[in-house]
Enzyme design. Structure first.
Site, PDB file in Angstrom:
ATOM      1  N   LYS A  31      10.215  -4.676  -7.914  1.00  0.00           N
ATOM      2  CA  LYS A  31       9.517  -3.305  -7.825  1.00  0.00           C
ATOM      3  C   LYS A  31      10.221  -2.379  -6.584  1.00  0.00           C
ATOM      4  CE  LYS A  31       5.594  -2.221  -5.272  1.00  0.00           C
ATOM      5  NZ  LYS A  31       5.620  -1.094  -4.661  1.00  0.00           N
ATOM      6  N   ASP A  58       8.174   2.249  -9.052  1.00  0.00           N
ATOM      7  CA  ASP A  58       6.902   2.667  -8.501  1.00  0.00           C
ATOM      8  C   ASP A  58       7.027   4.030  -7.877  1.00  0.00           C
ATOM      9  OD1 ASP A  58       4.367   2.526  -7.428  1.00  0.00           O
ATOM     10  OD2 ASP A  58       4.609   0.951  -5.934  1.00  0.00           O
ATOM     11  N   LYS A  60       5.175   6.610  -8.699  1.00  0.00           N
ATOM     12  CA  LYS A  60       3.777   7.469  -8.931  1.00  0.00           C
ATOM     13  C   LYS A  60       3.768   8.917  -9.153  1.00  0.00           C
ATOM     14  CE  LYS A  60       1.327   4.063  -5.720  1.00  0.00           C
ATOM     15  NZ  LYS A  60       2.525   3.451  -5.051  1.00  0.00           N
ATOM     16  N   THR A 122      -5.681   2.598  -3.478  1.00  0.00           N
ATOM     17  CA  THR A 122      -6.900   1.331  -2.694  1.00  0.00           C
ATOM     18  C   THR A 122      -7.220   2.236  -1.518  1.00  0.00           C
ATOM     19  OG1 THR A 122      -4.904  -0.017  -2.732  1.00  0.00           O
ATOM     20  CG2 THR A 122      -6.634  -0.543  -4.273  1.00  0.00           C
ATOM     21  N   GLN A 192      -3.752  -5.605   3.758  1.00  0.00           N
ATOM     22  CA  GLN A 192      -4.460  -5.530   2.430  1.00  0.00           C
ATOM     23  C   GLN A 192      -5.828  -5.967   2.846  1.00  0.00           C
ATOM     24  OE1 GLN A 192      -3.659  -4.305  -0.131  1.00  0.00           O
ATOM     25  NE2 GLN A 192      -1.433  -4.702  -0.683  1.00  0.00           N
ATOM     26  N   ARG A 213       5.026  -8.914   0.921  1.00  0.00           N
ATOM     27  CA  ARG A 213       5.272  -9.227   2.180  1.00  0.00           C
ATOM     28  C   ARG A 213       5.167 -10.905   2.073  1.00  0.00           C
ATOM     29  NH1 ARG A 213       1.679  -5.249   5.190  1.00  0.00           N
ATOM     30  NH2 ARG A 213       0.822  -5.258   3.051  1.00  0.00           N
TER      31      ARG A 213
HETATM   32  O1  C5P Z   1       3.528  -6.657   0.949  1.00  0.00           O
HETATM   33  P1  C5P Z   1       2.512  -6.598  -0.053  1.00  0.00           P
HETATM   34  O2  C5P Z   1       2.300  -7.695  -0.934  1.00  0.00           O
HETATM   35  O3  C5P Z   1       0.780  -6.180   0.337  1.00  0.00           O
HETATM   36  O4  C5P Z   1       2.938  -5.332  -1.089  1.00  0.00           O
HETATM   37  C1  C5P Z   1       2.186  -4.780  -2.143  1.00  0.00           C
HETATM   38  C2  C5P Z   1       2.818  -3.888  -2.848  1.00  0.00           C
HETATM   39  O5  C5P Z   1       2.070  -3.189  -3.618  1.00  0.00           O
HETATM   40  C3  C5P Z   1       3.499  -2.617  -1.950  1.00  0.00           C
HETATM   41  O6  C5P Z   1       4.634  -2.218  -2.343  1.00  0.00           O
HETATM   42  C4  C5P Z   1       2.444  -1.511  -2.127  1.00  0.00           C
HETATM   43  O7  C5P Z   1       2.846  -0.294  -1.745  1.00  0.00           O
HETATM   44  C5  C5P Z   1       1.982  -1.944  -3.597  1.00  0.00           C
HETATM   45  N1  C5P Z   1       0.532  -1.175  -3.730  1.00  0.00           N
HETATM   46  C6  C5P Z   1      -0.543  -1.664  -3.236  1.00  0.00           C
HETATM   47  N2  C5P Z   1      -1.920  -1.308  -3.551  1.00  0.00           N
HETATM   48  C7  C5P Z   1      -1.930  -0.273  -4.322  1.00  0.00           C
HETATM   49  C8  C5P Z   1      -0.803   0.133  -5.087  1.00  0.00           C
HETATM   50  C9  C5P Z   1       0.643  -0.358  -4.677  1.00  0.00           C
HETATM   51  O8  C5P Z   1      -0.440  -2.724  -2.214  1.00  0.00           O
HETATM   52  N3  C5P Z   1      -3.194   0.105  -4.838  1.00  0.00           N
END
Ligand code: C5P
Length: 233
Positions: A31, A58, A60, A122, A192, A213
């Site tokens: 991504k 990504d 958007k 989110t 998250q 991460r």
């Molecule tokens: O590090 P992590 O696993 O939290 O990364 C999740 C990825 O997904 C990041 O690139 C974040 O910007 C993306 N993302 C997210 N939630 C969303 C849309 C995209 O975490 N609703």
């Protein structure tokens, strides 16, 4: 079978290239988010092309239909598997993008990438929604925007794994779901809030799992990705 998407959320091209090199032999999708796109887009695309890997851009997109469609056409290249738009851009914008992407892919002789829609970020809460002047709750708005994106030709939506079952029930198995917020058991949640394990997301029916991460910050990215793939299978 659900597929793993690894977020190249890294500040430099060198770091992103190292991650691609570490993982390219696994069947994963990379991504490219706004950080890598603006920071070192050309370089990372050339590198991924040399490694013959698939990617999700990504970006958007959210603009007037002509501008969004023209940008989407520029994003389609060898290896592009998914691009995305904000559903809030409306039916005409999403339709212009899905049409533009299909047309550009045909010109390049490749399979058209999927266009996914972001329904509600989110990071938006109930109060933000109210402040923005939306009627109804988050779930209601997300569902309405999902219906709009399906009608505009999008392949699916980006959502929490917690919403996958409902989306599949309303829109059918063919409407695809891509879920971030994935944390292997024991991994740090960081920012998250509503997380699921890879296994839970797969069991809920998610088609693509986005992981950042837990892989980018692992001491051994390859081992971390393999462990997540094993849990998914
Ligand atoms: O590090 P992590 O696993 O939290 O990364 C999740 C990825 O997904 C990041 O690139 C974040 O910007 C993306 N993302 C997210 N939630 C969303 C849309 C995209 O975490 N609703």
């Amino acid at each position: 079978m659900a597929q793993l998407v690894v977020a190249l959320d890294l500040p430099t091209a060198d770091a992103a290239e190292r991650l691609v090199d570490a993982l390219y032999e696994l069947d994963v999708i990379f991504k490219v988010g706004l950080e890598s796109l603006f920071g070192y887009g050309d370089r990372i695309f050339a590198h991924m092309e040399a490694r013959d890997v698939r990617h999700f851009i990504d970006a958007k997109l959210h603009d007037i239909p002509r501008t969004a469609a023209a940008a989407a056409r520029q994003l389609v290249r060898q290896g592009t598997h998914i691009i995305n738009v904000h559903a809030i851009g409306g039916n005409d914008m999403m339709r212009a993008v899905t049409d533009g992407v299909a047309e550009r892919a045909a010109e390049l002789g490749m399979t058209a990438p999927h266009v996914f829609a972001v329904t509600m970020l989110t990071s938006i809460g109930a109060e933000d929604l109210n402040e923005l002047g939306f009627r109804g709750g988050l779930g209601e708005n997300a569902m309405r925007l999902a219906a709009l994106s399906r009608d505009a030709g999008c392949s699916g939506v980006i959502c929490s794994a917690h919403e996958v079952r409902d989306l599949k029930r309303y829109f059918g198995e063919d409407f695809l779901t891509l879920t971030p917020g994935i944390r292997p058991t024991g991994a740090a949640h960081a920012d998250q809030k509503r997380v699921t394990t890879p296994r839970e997301a797969v069991e809920a029916g998610a088609d693509y799992l986005v992981v950042g991460r837990p892989i980018t910050e692992a001491p051994d990215a390859l081992e971390a990705a393999k462990a997540i793939l094993a849990e998914m299978r």
